[in-house]
Design a protein around this motif. Sequence first.
Motif, mmCIF file in Angstrom:
data_model
loop_
_atom_site.group_PDB
_atom_site.id
_atom_site.type_symbol
_atom_site.label_atom_id
_atom_site.label_comp_id
_atom_site.label_asym_id
_atom_site.label_seq_id
_atom_site.Cartn_x
_atom_site.Cartn_y
_atom_site.Cartn_z
ATOM 1 N N ALA A 134 -9.724 -4.089 -5.347
ATOM 2 C CA ALA A 134 -8.930 -3.978 -4.119
ATOM 3 C C ALA A 134 -7.641 -4.792 -4.241
ATOM 4 N N VAL A 135 -6.526 -4.165 -3.847
ATOM 5 C CA VAL A 135 -5.215 -4.804 -3.888
ATOM 6 C C VAL A 135 -4.546 -4.551 -2.536
ATOM 7 N N LYS A 140 8.503 -2.377 -1.030
ATOM 8 C CA LYS A 140 7.144 -2.860 -0.768
ATOM 9 C C LYS A 140 6.678 -3.687 -1.952
ATOM 10 N N GLY A 141 5.590 -4.435 -1.781
ATOM 11 C CA GLY A 141 5.041 -5.198 -2.895
ATOM 12 C C GLY A 141 3.783 -5.933 -2.508
ATOM 13 N N HIS A 142 3.184 -6.573 -3.483
ATOM 14 C CA HIS A 142 1.922 -7.278 -3.287
ATOM 15 C C HIS A 142 2.049 -8.430 -2.284
ATOM 16 N N ILE A 143 0.975 -8.644 -1.548
ATOM 17 C CA ILE A 143 0.883 -9.783 -0.634
ATOM 18 C C ILE A 143 0.429 -10.984 -1.450
ATOM 19 N N ASP A 144 1.181 -12.065 -1.390
ATOM 20 C CA ASP A 144 0.824 -13.275 -2.123
ATOM 21 C C ASP A 144 -0.316 -14.010 -1.430
ATOM 22 N N ALA A 145 -1.016 -14.850 -2.178
ATOM 23 C CA ALA A 145 -2.115 -15.653 -1.625
ATOM 24 C C ALA A 145 -1.605 -16.490 -0.460
ATOM 25 N N GLY A 146 -2.317 -16.460 0.661
ATOM 26 C CA GLY A 146 -1.949 -17.235 1.842
ATOM 27 C C GLY A 146 -0.858 -16.624 2.688
ATOM 28 N N VAL A 182 10.125 -4.388 14.516
ATOM 29 C CA VAL A 182 10.078 -3.387 15.588
ATOM 30 C C VAL A 182 8.637 -3.011 15.907
ATOM 31 N N ALA A 183 7.857 -2.620 14.892
ATOM 32 C CA ALA A 183 6.482 -2.176 15.128
ATOM 33 C C ALA A 183 5.727 -2.073 13.811
ATOM 34 N N GLN A 184 4.400 -2.073 13.909
ATOM 35 C CA GLN A 184 3.584 -1.734 12.749
ATOM 36 C C GLN A 184 3.446 -0.217 12.740
ATOM 37 N N ILE A 185 3.667 0.405 11.582
ATOM 38 C CA ILE A 185 3.626 1.864 11.504
ATOM 39 C C ILE A 185 2.241 2.365 11.149
ATOM 40 N N GLY A 186 1.609 1.754 10.162
ATOM 41 C CA GLY A 186 0.297 2.209 9.712
ATOM 42 C C GLY A 186 0.020 1.709 8.309
ATOM 43 N N ASN A 187 -1.007 2.276 7.680
ATOM 44 C CA ASN A 187 -1.415 1.883 6.343
ATOM 45 C C ASN A 187 -1.547 3.116 5.458
ATOM 46 N N THR A 188 -1.367 2.927 4.164
ATOM 47 C CA THR A 188 -1.622 3.995 3.201
ATOM 48 C C THR A 188 -2.504 3.441 2.086
ATOM 49 N N LEU A 189 -3.200 4.359 1.414
ATOM 50 C CA LEU A 189 -4.052 4.004 0.284
ATOM 51 C C LEU A 189 -3.638 4.813 -0.931
ATOM 52 N N HIS A 190 -3.461 4.148 -2.058
ATOM 53 C CA HIS A 190 -3.301 4.906 -3.291
ATOM 54 C C HIS A 190 -3.976 4.169 -4.438
ATOM 55 N N ALA A 191 -4.461 4.965 -5.397
ATOM 56 C CA ALA A 191 -5.220 4.436 -6.524
ATOM 57 C C ALA A 191 -4.466 4.704 -7.815
ATOM 58 N N TYR A 192 -4.659 3.807 -8.762
ATOM 59 C CA TYR A 192 -3.996 3.963 -10.057
ATOM 60 C C TYR A 192 -4.777 3.182 -11.100
ATOM 61 N N ASN A 193 -4.594 3.598 -12.339
ATOM 62 C CA ASN A 193 -5.298 3.004 -13.462
ATOM 63 C C ASN A 193 -4.366 2.028 -14.174
ATOM 64 N N VAL A 194 -4.766 0.753 -14.219
ATOM 65 C CA VAL A 194 -3.963 -0.277 -14.879
ATOM 66 C C VAL A 194 -4.735 -0.769 -16.100
ATOM 67 N N GLY A 253 -6.864 0.634 -18.039
ATOM 68 C CA GLY A 253 -8.285 0.976 -18.043
ATOM 69 C C GLY A 253 -9.064 0.493 -16.838
ATOM 70 N N LYS A 254 -8.403 -0.184 -15.911
ATOM 71 C CA LYS A 254 -9.076 -0.682 -14.704
ATOM 72 C C LYS A 254 -8.464 -0.005 -13.485
ATOM 73 N N TRP A 255 -9.315 0.609 -12.666
ATOM 74 C CA TRP A 255 -8.830 1.310 -11.470
ATOM 75 C C TRP A 255 -8.616 0.337 -10.316
ATOM 76 N N GLU A 256 -7.441 0.429 -9.696
ATOM 77 C CA GLU A 256 -7.124 -0.382 -8.522
ATOM 78 C C GLU A 256 -6.904 0.536 -7.326
ATOM 79 N N LEU A 257 -7.283 0.056 -6.161
ATOM 80 C CA LEU A 257 -7.064 0.782 -4.907
ATOM 81 C C LEU A 257 -6.194 -0.104 -4.033
ATOM 82 N N LYS A 258 -4.970 0.362 -3.798
ATOM 83 C CA LYS A 258 -3.995 -0.453 -3.069
ATOM 84 C C LYS A 258 -3.880 -0.001 -1.619
ATOM 85 N N LEU A 259 -4.128 -0.948 -0.722
ATOM 86 C CA LEU A 259 -3.908 -0.751 0.715
ATOM 87 C C LEU A 259 -2.548 -1.341 1.037
ATOM 88 N N THR A 260 -1.622 -0.487 1.495
ATOM 89 C CA THR A 260 -0.286 -0.968 1.846
ATOM 90 C C THR A 260 -0.097 -0.928 3.355
#
Length: 198
Positions: A67-68, A95-101, A124-136, A138-145
């Motif tokens: 999970a990312v 967009k980009g990764h959320i850092d620790a904390g 202004v507002a929160q719009i929503g979330n998206t999910l996409h998966a990719y192979n890094v 040999g390891k599959w990641e699922l990114k919630l943005t």
Amino acid sequence: MITIYFTDNSLTFAPEDYTPKAGETLLTESEVTSANLDNLFDFCNSIVVLSADWNAAFRRFASRFVAVEAAGGIVENELGEMLLIYRRERWDLPKGHIDAGEDALSAAIREIAEETGVVGLNFVAQIGNTLHAYNVYGKWELKLTHWFAFSCHSSSTTPQTDEDIVLAVWADREKTIECMTNSYPTIREIVYEYEHRR
């Protein structure tokens, strides 16, 4: 329903009474395995898994991934222009990764500044979330943005070239629509959601 995007392909978990659209392929949960992820979309672009408990089916599937979390935003200036970036031969949103904390909203503001040079954002507002998966490697990641909408005054842009961003531009409505034809489904989805909320 929950949809995960694999670049231009989609895997949707839906209730049993869902009526498939043209071009969608129905599979059972047991047919969607970790072993066949690489070949899942060889013969179809849009797969739907029907389940009495589609949420639980999604959670079981998602548990196979690392999970990312990421955050990004749609930024609009006083002229109604949208901030877009061009990376890896496609139009995108900053967009980009959320850092620790770090919380998602702060991450979105930071990533927008890093990737485009644009600062002075007004939430202004929160719009929503998206999910996409990719192979890094040999390891599959699922990114919630997490996606947010911002306003700001026009400012010059500076694309973050070390992140493969070639352009950071302000696009009017017509240009934005044109750019979306060469974008990712997740980006088109969030722009569509934003446009229909205003």
